[in-house]
Design a protein around this motif. Structure first.
Motif, mmCIF file in Angstrom:
data_model
loop_
_atom_site.group_PDB
_atom_site.id
_atom_site.type_symbol
_atom_site.label_atom_id
_atom_site.label_comp_id
_atom_site.label_asym_id
_atom_site.label_seq_id
_atom_site.Cartn_x
_atom_site.Cartn_y
_atom_site.Cartn_z
ATOM 1 N N GLN A 67 0.829 -1.201 0.000
ATOM 2 C CA GLN A 67 0.000 0.000 0.000
ATOM 3 C C GLN A 67 0.869 1.259 0.000
ATOM 4 O O GLN A 67 0.563 2.230 -0.700
ATOM 5 C CB GLN A 67 -0.933 -0.006 1.212
ATOM 6 C CG GLN A 67 -2.037 -1.056 1.142
ATOM 7 C CD GLN A 67 -2.835 -1.146 2.427
ATOM 8 O OE1 GLN A 67 -2.475 -0.536 3.436
ATOM 9 N NE2 GLN A 67 -3.915 -1.914 2.397
ATOM 10 N N LEU A 68 1.933 1.235 0.776
ATOM 11 C CA LEU A 68 2.830 2.384 0.812
ATOM 12 C C LEU A 68 3.606 2.509 -0.488
ATOM 13 O O LEU A 68 3.736 3.612 -1.050
ATOM 14 C CB LEU A 68 3.803 2.241 1.992
ATOM 15 C CG LEU A 68 4.839 3.365 2.142
ATOM 16 C CD1 LEU A 68 4.153 4.695 2.423
ATOM 17 C CD2 LEU A 68 5.829 3.032 3.257
ATOM 18 N N ARG A 69 4.106 1.401 -1.004
ATOM 19 C CA ARG A 69 4.901 1.420 -2.230
ATOM 20 C C ARG A 69 4.083 1.914 -3.424
ATOM 21 O O ARG A 69 4.618 2.552 -4.342
ATOM 22 C CB ARG A 69 5.436 0.014 -2.513
ATOM 23 C CG ARG A 69 6.433 -0.100 -3.668
ATOM 24 C CD ARG A 69 6.961 -1.529 -3.747
ATOM 25 N NE ARG A 69 7.955 -1.699 -4.784
ATOM 26 C CZ ARG A 69 7.677 -2.029 -6.044
ATOM 27 N NH1 ARG A 69 6.410 -2.219 -6.410
ATOM 28 N NH2 ARG A 69 8.646 -2.175 -6.930
ATOM 29 N N ARG A 71 2.223 4.274 -3.615
ATOM 30 C CA ARG A 71 2.182 5.733 -3.682
ATOM 31 C C ARG A 71 3.289 6.314 -4.568
ATOM 32 O O ARG A 71 3.373 7.516 -4.746
ATOM 33 C CB ARG A 71 2.279 6.330 -2.281
ATOM 34 C CG ARG A 71 1.152 5.884 -1.352
ATOM 35 C CD ARG A 71 1.325 6.444 0.055
ATOM 36 N NE ARG A 71 0.370 5.850 0.983
ATOM 37 C CZ ARG A 71 0.328 6.126 2.286
ATOM 38 N NH1 ARG A 71 1.195 7.001 2.797
ATOM 39 N NH2 ARG A 71 -0.555 5.545 3.067
ATOM 40 N N GLY A 72 4.131 5.440 -5.095
ATOM 41 C CA GLY A 72 5.138 5.895 -6.050
ATOM 42 C C GLY A 72 6.497 6.191 -5.467
ATOM 43 O O GLY A 72 7.352 6.758 -6.148
ATOM 44 N N TYR A 73 6.741 5.802 -4.239
ATOM 45 C CA TYR A 73 8.050 6.033 -3.629
ATOM 46 C C TYR A 73 9.129 5.225 -4.328
ATOM 47 O O TYR A 73 8.893 4.106 -4.796
ATOM 48 C CB TYR A 73 8.028 5.651 -2.148
ATOM 49 C CG TYR A 73 7.255 6.602 -1.275
ATOM 50 C CD1 TYR A 73 7.702 7.903 -1.054
ATOM 51 C CD2 TYR A 73 6.075 6.186 -0.656
ATOM 52 C CE1 TYR A 73 6.981 8.767 -0.239
ATOM 53 C CE2 TYR A 73 5.355 7.050 0.158
ATOM 54 C CZ TYR A 73 5.821 8.338 0.359
ATOM 55 O OH TYR A 73 5.108 9.181 1.159
#
Length: 303
Positions: A67-69, A71-73
């Motif tokens: 879910q965090l990844r 976001r385009g990091y």
């Protein structure tokens, strides 16, 4: 804190299945294990591989990380926890607690891991992690997971964990099974008991199948063909294993009683042979391969 791409660390795609992730971890853990690796910065690389596997092998952790990844990091990007922490259920995160015992194979985890999943090997997740969030309902008992190194399961020992700023000593019974719980009376978040559900920490050399322990042993072609006596790691220390002549890749050899303790009998260690051809480093070694080529010819595949 800087974002880490755990898929990139293991060299797999984000769509990789559990088996592919496990295979990549085992390969890299063997390559960078500080006891055997001569690679530059092997210890740091080993820790990075271990951290990546810890994040991706657990479905809940992997879901939260994905879910965090999404976001385009990218690796090295600065990541700021949202209000309420990554574990805020209202933000689509996961609400759970997890504790890791100290002394695991990979050492401490990064700030990124500990912020995302809680204080890693130090204790339950606090603000910003996946532990109890402000306003969470109270309960008499607090439940958490405790990841135990296999060596501790094999021998039994006392481990230290950090809980809400205090250090507790936890006696781990010899041969404890995954899913069993250790109860610490009065140590829960609300004055109740703390129930620690046991899970086995990932290990670079061993996998567990019931009470049995599985170890993949690299052997040279001549050791498999001619037989050899090789020192093999076990949870209780190295032992000499006789490799029968004429062995092939995938052959399984049994070390009785070298698995996890249990009743009515201890488990065994299963050693699976992996035949590897060393890369020649000099003219003499290249000549040795030429000699083998002449001796066996092209017909060896049909032998």
């Amino acid at each position: 804190m800087q974002f880490k791409d755990y898929y990139e660390t293991l060299g797999v795609e984000a769509s990789a299945g559990d088996a592919e992730i496990k295979t990549a971890y085992r390969r890299l853990a063997r390559k960078f294990h500080p006891d055997v690796s001569k690679e530059p910065e092997a210890e740091e690389k080993f820790k990075a591989v271990n951290e990546a596997y810890e994040a991706l092998r657990d479905p809940q952790k992997r879901k939260a990380y994905d879910q965090l990844r999404a976001r385009g990091y990218r690796p090295g990007d600065d990541v700021q926890p949202p209000p309420g922490g990554f574990g805020d259920p209202g933000a689509g995160g996961v609400d759970f607690e997890e504790i890791f015992a100290g002394g695991g194979a990979g050492g401490g985890f990064s700030d990124f891991f500990e912020t995302l999943f809680g204080r890693g090997r130090g204790g339950p997740a606090g603000p910003g992690g996946f532990g109890p969030q402000p306003g969470a309902r109270t309960r008499a008992d607090t439940r958490a997971k405790l990841a135990i190194p296999l060596e501790t399961v094999y021998s039994g020992d006392t481990v230290r964990i950090g809980v809400d700023g205090k250090t507790l000593q936890v006696r781990v019974p010899k041969g404890i099974r995954e899913g069993q719980a250790i109860r610490l009376a009065g140590q829960g978040a609300t004055g109740g008991d703390l129930l620690l559900e046991i899970e086995y920490a990932a290990h670079p050399r061993f996998e567990v199948d019931g009470r049995n322990v599985i170890h993949v042993l690299p052997v040279a072609p001549w050791e498999a063909a001619l037989g050899a006596s090789i020192s093999v790691p076990t949870l209780g220390g190295p032992v000499e294993l006789k490799i029968p002549a004429g062995s092939e890749a995938g052959r399984k050899l049994r070390l009785r009683g070298r698995g996890l303790p249990g009743k009515p009998a201890d488990g065994d260690q299963i050693v699976e042979l992996e035949v590897l051809a060393p890369t020649p480093q000099n003219d003499a070694q290249k000549k040795a391969y030429e000699t083998m080529k002449d001796a066996f010819g092209a017909g060896w595949r049909r032998a």
